[in-house]
Design a protein around this motif. Sequence first.
Motif, PDB file in Angstrom:
ATOM      1  N   LYS A  46      40.580   2.673   0.519  1.00 57.82           N
ATOM      2  CA  LYS A  46      41.783   2.120   1.149  1.00 57.82           C
ATOM      3  C   LYS A  46      41.371   0.838   1.883  1.00 57.82           C
ATOM      4  O   LYS A  46      40.470   0.886   2.742  1.00 57.82           O
ATOM      5  N   VAL A  90      40.507   3.566   7.359  1.00 52.99           N
ATOM      6  CA  VAL A  90      40.417   2.781   6.116  1.00 52.99           C
ATOM      7  C   VAL A  90      38.944   2.675   5.721  1.00 52.99           C
ATOM      8  O   VAL A  90      38.051   3.003   6.509  1.00 52.99           O
ATOM      9  N   HIS A 122      53.613  -3.647   7.396  1.00 56.19           N
ATOM     10  CA  HIS A 122      52.723  -3.763   8.557  1.00 56.19           C
ATOM     11  C   HIS A 122      52.511  -5.242   8.883  1.00 56.19           C
ATOM     12  O   HIS A 122      52.299  -6.041   7.982  1.00 56.19           O
ATOM     13  N   VAL A 132      46.414  -2.263   1.449  1.00 56.37           N
ATOM     14  CA  VAL A 132      47.438  -2.330   2.497  1.00 56.37           C
ATOM     15  C   VAL A 132      47.580  -3.802   2.881  1.00 56.37           C
ATOM     16  O   VAL A 132      46.739  -4.355   3.590  1.00 56.37           O
ATOM     17  N   ILE A 175      42.558  -2.772   3.881  1.00 59.83           N
ATOM     18  CA  ILE A 175      43.525  -3.682   4.507  1.00 59.83           C
ATOM     19  C   ILE A 175      43.182  -5.106   4.061  1.00 59.83           C
ATOM     20  O   ILE A 175      42.017  -5.517   4.120  1.00 59.83           O
ATOM     21  N   GLU A 185      48.671   2.130  13.552  1.00 62.09           N
ATOM     22  CA  GLU A 185      49.686   2.431  12.525  1.00 62.09           C
ATOM     23  C   GLU A 185      49.040   2.912  11.233  1.00 62.09           C
ATOM     24  O   GLU A 185      49.491   3.869  10.619  1.00 62.09           O
ATOM     25  N   ILE A 186      47.989   2.215  10.810  1.00 57.34           N
ATOM     26  CA  ILE A 186      47.419   2.471   9.475  1.00 57.34           C
ATOM     27  C   ILE A 186      46.406   3.613   9.497  1.00 57.34           C
ATOM     28  O   ILE A 186      46.283   4.365   8.532  1.00 57.34           O
TER      29      ILE A 186
END
Length: 199
Positions: free
Chosen positions: A2, A56, A36, A27, A4, A52-53
């Motif tokens: 995952k 990761v 986001h 993301v 960002i 929020e996320i």
Amino acid sequence: MKVIVVGATGTIGKAVVRAIESRHVVVPVSRSGVKHRVDLADADSIKRLFLEIGPVDGVISAAASARFGPLVSLTDEDFRFSLTGKLMGQVNLLRLGLDYVADRGCFTLTSGVLGRSSVPGSAAVSLANAGVEGFVRAAALEMPRGIRINVVSPGWRTETLESRGMDPGPGTPAAVVARAYVQSLEGKDNGTVIQSTIV
Ligand SMILES: NC(=O)c1ccc[n+]([C@@H]2O[C@H](COP(=O)([O-])OP(=O)(O)OC[C@H]3O[C@@H](n4cnc5c(N)ncnc54)[C@H](OP(=O)(O)O)[C@@H]3O)[C@@H](O)[C@H]2O)c1
């Protein structure tokens, strides 16, 4: 993994997303992100983003900029803008995001060719880019839990030179620049300044 991607709507960010989205969960974020949002110049928004996320595996920053102009014309505000977003924004991305990144995860920040090869007018840009590179080399020595950190130094993008009416010949297409971010995320580099023009 995952991952960002800060600056996912930008020219380099979009190319990075295209290069990794088939193998990783991306993301996408930016100041105007749909799901986001983050403003690298605002540390509180970076804290909110990670809350929020959640956890990761990777964080890529291809965002923020610094002001270009004659040294005698650069104002306090020009330097503040350049250092708050491009330099401290990316430093804070690591400082505030470290606890959210999994063991053996990876941060990839962005500097730029003017950090090592200056031209008239690049004082603030060179300062910010060289700062990011110095930070990454030093931070890599102290990364916990096998986490890695690298910085991609893009040369002039072909698209940027074209948009400024300059010869695009010496430029590097964004898709080629994106390969440097893939090298950082999926390879073994740590503390490396990856120059996108030679990947
Ligand atoms: N273009 C070049 O030739 C070149 C050369 C060397 C280095 N670089 C560096 O590469 C990076 C990306 O360049 P690019 O050409 O792809 O830029 P770009 O097309 O202007 O895109 C910038 C991206 O960053 C986001 N962004 C801007 N400021 C932000 C902030 N304070 N916080 C969070 N997101 C922010 C933008 O979205 P929002 O507006 O929605 O926030 C956008 O997604 C920059 O750091 C740039 O300095 C570029």
